[in-house]
Design an enzyme around this catalytic site. Structure first.
Site, PDB file in Angstrom:
ATOM      1  N   ASP A   1      48.953  42.990  35.573  1.00 39.12           N
ATOM      2  CA  ASP A   1      47.602  42.436  35.552  1.00 39.12           C
ATOM      3  C   ASP A   1      46.726  43.091  36.618  1.00 39.12           C
ATOM      4  OD1 ASP A   1      45.327  40.911  35.430  1.00 39.12           O
ATOM      5  OD2 ASP A   1      46.285  39.016  35.963  1.00 39.12           O
TER       6      ASP A   1
ATOM      7  N   ASP B   1      40.257  44.623  33.437  1.00 38.43           N
ATOM      8  CA  ASP B   1      41.282  43.578  33.495  1.00 38.43           C
ATOM      9  C   ASP B   1      42.250  43.704  32.319  1.00 38.43           C
ATOM     10  OD1 ASP B   1      42.755  41.251  33.728  1.00 38.43           O
ATOM     11  OD2 ASP B   1      41.022  39.958  34.071  1.00 38.43           O
TER      12      ASP B   1
END
Length: 358
Positions: free
Chosen positions: A246, A63
């Site tokens: 992201d 992430d």
């Protein structure tokens, strides 16, 4: 003035060419590693890691909007924890406990736990004394259903818990990688596709050269967007705006009013079981959504953001709500965007490279 501009342009050209050549031979570098990722319904891309001695196997989400590293532990008694593998520090001869604790609220929910250190193995990469959190509480409606046991953050250290050295910073400090770079290929077209690359980039995964974009804030992997357009008309970022790349998000998120505008322009309407449904039978006349970044157009074509379901043409990829994060116009470019491009995250030069995925 013209001489100064010429010198500046020459310097920019030199820096671009020189920086690009740094990564030309990454695939042959012994300090370069490629880890296969598993695609779960185009929502999550997870990879296998091992923690401790002997190694305990887990799947984690890589992430870029998070900097800490945590896994579900035997000390978590929440209902959702029982559905996942648990790290047991008592089974590792190399585990060390610390006096640090984690209390983090993010898009997945609230994670609470304590930090420890151990050996972490990812592919052929071995990291000693890596600090990570062992969850004691996972308050979330999402985490019980996800196909991973933890999150490995690749965001900047400013996002991490105070006093904790993030995973990628440890890679750099221990000299495990030769270049302070990691990259993602999330497309499905390449036979052995969907990978995260550590220590460089394998250029066989993209077409053409990488276009470099300066990071505007060293916290998230945040960049400046020139404009967002459809059919040649600007529909967002009228006076430029910010966007966060992201890998932990599956959608493109933006201000609700602008997301609603996009849905209207593509002829979508709210629908049960599908965020928005397009009434048209064919999507060939639906225009692409074009993000112009650092002077380069990055289009998302209808086939990239429309799903064919039993209900019809469904649009689930555009989500509103970023106005709750910040007052200024901000977008989140998640996996639905990143699948189209190889994304290179260059910590050393504070920039992101994008090139069309093969």
């Amino acid at each position: 003035m013209s001489t100064t501009l010429k010198r500046k342009n020459l310097m920019n050209s030199f820096l671009e060419e020189h920086a690009y050549s740094l990564f030309q031979n990454s695939a042959k570098n012994k300090k370069f590693s490629i880890l296969p990722l598993r695609n779960f319904k185009d929502m999550f891309y997870t990879g296998k890691i091992s923690i401790g001695t002997p190694g305990q196997q887990f799947r984690v989400l890589f992430d870029t909007s998070f900097a800490d590293f945590w896994v579900t532990s035997v000390y978590c008694q929440d209902p959702g924890c029982s559905k996942h593998k648990h790290f047991d520090p008592r089974e590792s001869t190399t585990f060390e406990i610390t006096d640090r604790h984690m209390n983090h609220l993010n898009k997945f929910g609230r994670i609470m736990g304590f930090f420890g250190r151990d050996i972490v193995r990812i592919g052929n990469v071995v990291i000693k004394n890596q600090t990570f959190a062992l969850s004691q509480s996972q308050t979330s409606k999402i985490l019980p259903c996800v196909p991973f046991e933890g999150i490995l953050g690749l965001g900047y250290p400013t996002l991490a818990t105070v006093g904790i050295t993030p995973f990628f910073d440890n890679l750099m400090q221990q000299g495990i990688i030769s270049e302070p770079v990691f990259a993602f290929y999330l497309n499905t077209k390449k036979k052995n596709g969907r990978v995260v690359m550590l220590g460089g980039v394998d250029h066989s995964y993209h077409k053409g050269k990488l276009n470099w974009i300066p990071v505007s804030e060293s916290r998230y992997w945040q960049i400046t967007v020139d404009r967002i357009s459809m059919n040649g008309k600007v529909i967002g970022c009228t006076n430029r705006c910010q966007a966060i790349l992201d890998t932990g998000s599956s959608s493109v998120c933006g201000p609700t009013r602008l997301i609603t505008k996009i849905q209207r322009l593509i002829g979508a309407r709210p629908s049960k079981g599908c965020r928005y449904l397009i009434s048209r039978r064919v999507n060939t006349t639906i225009p692409p959504v074009v993000f112009t970044i650092n002077g380069v157009d990055y289009p998302m074509h209808p086939e990239n953001y429309i799903l064919r379901t039993s209900c019809g043409l469904c649009v689930r990829t555009f989500v509103g709500g970023t106005e709750e994060m910040t007052e200024s116009e901000t977008w989140i470019l998640g996996d639905v965007f990143l699948r189209l491009y190889v994304s290179v995250f260059d910590r050393g030069n504070r920039r992101i490279g994008l090139a069309p995925a093969v």
